[in-house]
Design an enzyme around this catalytic site. Structure first.
Site, PDB file in Angstrom:
ATOM      1  N   ARG A  50       0.843  -1.244  -0.023  1.00  0.00           N
ATOM      2  CA  ARG A  50       0.135  -0.048   0.070  1.00  0.00           C
ATOM      3  C   ARG A  50       0.779   1.376   0.084  1.00  0.00           C
ATOM      4  O   ARG A  50       0.523   2.264  -0.430  1.00  0.00           O
ATOM      5  CB  ARG A  50      -1.004   0.057   1.251  1.00  0.00           C
ATOM      6  CG  ARG A  50      -1.780   1.205   1.196  1.00  0.00           C
ATOM      7  CD  ARG A  50      -2.926   1.127   2.417  1.00  0.00           C
ATOM      8  NE  ARG A  50      -2.315   1.331   3.683  1.00  0.00           N
ATOM      9  CZ  ARG A  50      -3.138   1.249   4.815  1.00  0.00           C
ATOM     10  NH1 ARG A  50      -4.409   0.924   4.585  1.00  0.00           N
ATOM     11  NH2 ARG A  50      -2.645   1.265   6.008  1.00  0.00           N
ATOM     12  N   LYS A 149      -2.440   6.995   1.352  1.00  0.00           N
ATOM     13  CA  LYS A 149      -2.051   7.314   2.729  1.00  0.00           C
ATOM     14  C   LYS A 149      -1.214   8.336   3.099  1.00  0.00           C
ATOM     15  O   LYS A 149       0.107   7.943   3.266  1.00  0.00           O
ATOM     16  CB  LYS A 149      -1.825   6.092   3.504  1.00  0.00           C
ATOM     17  CG  LYS A 149      -2.025   6.151   4.893  1.00  0.00           C
ATOM     18  CD  LYS A 149      -2.009   4.784   5.769  1.00  0.00           C
ATOM     19  CE  LYS A 149      -2.032   4.815   7.035  1.00  0.00           C
ATOM     20  NZ  LYS A 149      -2.986   5.488   7.941  1.00  0.00           N
ATOM     21  N   GLU A 182     -15.808   7.347   6.416  1.00  0.00           N
ATOM     22  CA  GLU A 182     -14.947   6.711   7.725  1.00  0.00           C
ATOM     23  C   GLU A 182     -14.966   7.453   8.798  1.00  0.00           C
ATOM     24  O   GLU A 182     -15.395   8.455   8.805  1.00  0.00           O
ATOM     25  CB  GLU A 182     -13.739   6.444   6.939  1.00  0.00           C
ATOM     26  CG  GLU A 182     -12.685   7.454   6.806  1.00  0.00           C
ATOM     27  CD  GLU A 182     -11.461   7.294   6.171  1.00  0.00           C
ATOM     28  OE1 GLU A 182     -11.099   6.036   6.350  1.00  0.00           O
ATOM     29  OE2 GLU A 182     -10.946   8.148   5.691  1.00  0.00           O
TER      30      GLU A 182
HETATM   31  N1  PMP Z   1      -8.932   5.484   7.774  1.00  0.00           N
HETATM   32  C1  PMP Z   1      -7.956   6.222   8.063  1.00  0.00           C
HETATM   33  C2  PMP Z   1      -8.091   7.968   7.604  1.00  0.00           C
HETATM   34  C3  PMP Z   1      -6.820   5.906   8.652  1.00  0.00           C
HETATM   35  O1  PMP Z   1      -5.867   6.681   8.874  1.00  0.00           O
HETATM   36  C4  PMP Z   1      -6.443   4.471   8.984  1.00  0.00           C
HETATM   37  C5  PMP Z   1      -5.281   4.131   9.401  1.00  0.00           C
HETATM   38  N2  PMP Z   1      -4.952   4.647  10.550  1.00  0.00           N
HETATM   39  C6  PMP Z   1      -7.517   3.680   8.717  1.00  0.00           C
HETATM   40  C7  PMP Z   1      -8.896   4.136   8.035  1.00  0.00           C
HETATM   41  C8  PMP Z   1      -7.440   2.153   8.994  1.00  0.00           C
HETATM   42  O2  PMP Z   1      -6.577   1.696   8.032  1.00  0.00           O
HETATM   43  P1  PMP Z   1      -5.696   0.395   8.415  1.00  0.00           P
HETATM   44  O3  PMP Z   1      -6.522  -0.756   8.994  1.00  0.00           O
HETATM   45  O4  PMP Z   1      -4.986   0.036   7.329  1.00  0.00           O
HETATM   46  O5  PMP Z   1      -4.778   0.800   9.533  1.00  0.00           O
END
Ligand code: PMP
Length: 289
Positions: A50, A149, A182
């Site tokens: 990723r 990200k 989210e």
């Molecule tokens: N949404 C956001 C905005 C995030 O920053 C994160 C990770 N910190 C997630 C969702 C969750 O992603 P992951 O399960 O890959 O940590």
């Protein structure tokens, strides 16, 4: 604490980046948060993949291979003797001129911190979170690709500030159309009539690694799953709700905007996902030693 910085493990007091670094000046860079359970790094290859996809999407050319970054990450964990913890891996555009132009930054910078993190108090994992909907909206995918990200987290920080000001620990962020995207650092799931539901990535959610794990587990546990646009109505009327993220892990949500979700207590599906997640996380992963 030893920090991996541009090819060397250095003491944290020596781990410094330039004030001309565009990661600092403009949030121009990408990052990952990764967990270590029982001396193994959970879903490490997926996180590094990723990271590389995020870098590619912002035309940040990396001088390392994915295999090298996997090795540097493991080396950093080993150098700090961590068995359980949290890794922050950051790649910035590097130092450049004061203008925006990223092509004037000749070399990206990478640093890896192996430490610990705690997002929510222990009791909230048992009792669930009461969260709010915030006024700060997720940027449109055409403005900022939600899959990337990036170091640009001001939008999420403003949402977090709203949650804190409302005495809540987390906030649901909607997109410009009013659909649920989210939370500030977590993906959101609902259980409705025995089905697992989560927002579409194109509604403004990060393609979470934990989200993918939950989707995998749904298949294993025989829980029907659907990705679809969701509104606050869907959360208000859901039987259960939970959030997922590397730092958050799996955490129940029992109220939104002071309205009780389901019974107001973490439900049986959430408990099954929470247990299955911990079972998987503590028994798989890339060994450190
Ligand atoms: N949404 C956001 C905005 C995030 O920053 C994160 C990770 N910190 C997630 C969702 C969750 O992603 P992951 O399960 O890959 O940590």
């Amino acid at each position: 604490m030893k920090i991996w910085l541009d090819g060397k493990l250095v003491d944290e007091s020596e781990a410094k980046v330039s004030v001309f670094d565009h990661g600092l000046l403009y949030g121009d860079g990408v990052f990952e948060g990764i967990r270590i359970y029982n001396g193994r790094v959970f879903r490490l290859e997926e996180h590094i993949k990723r990271l590389f996809d995020s870098a590619k999407a912002i035309i940040l050319n990396l001088p390392w291979t994915q295999e090298e970054v996997v090795r540097y990450t493991v080396d950093t964990v080993a150098a700090n003797g961590l068995k359980d913890g949290y890794i922050r891996l950051v790649i910035t555009r590097g130092a450049g001129e004061l203008g925006l132009n990223p092509y004037l930054c000749p070399k990206p910078s990478m640093f890896i911190i192996a430490s610990t993190i705690k997002l929510y108090p222990d009791e909230t994992y048992k009792n669930g979170l009461a969260i709010i909907t915030c006024a700060t909206r997720r940027p449109a995918p055409a403005a900022l690709m939600p899959q990337v990200k990036s170091l640009n987290y001001l939008n999420n920080i403003m949402a977090k500030v709203e949650a804190i000001q409302a005495n809540a620990l987390e906030a649901v962020m909607l997109n410009e159309q009013g659909y649920v995207a989210e939370c500030t650092g977590d993906n959101l799931f609902l259980i409705k009539d025995g089905k697992l539901l989560t927002p579409l990535i194109c509604d403004g959610a990060l393609d979470g690694i934990t989200r993918a794990v939950i989707i995998e587990l749904a298949e294993k546990l025989g829980v029907p799953f659907k990705e679809c646009s969701l509104t606050r109505y869907d959360i208000f009327t859901a039987d259960e709700c939970f959030l997922t993220g590397t730092a958050a892990e799996v955490i129940p949500v029992v109220a939104l905007d002071r309205r009780v979700i389901g019974t107001g207590k973490p439900g049986p599906f959430t408990a099954r996902f929470l247990e299955a997640f911990h079972e998987l996380a503590t028994s798989t992963g890339t060994p450190v030693a």
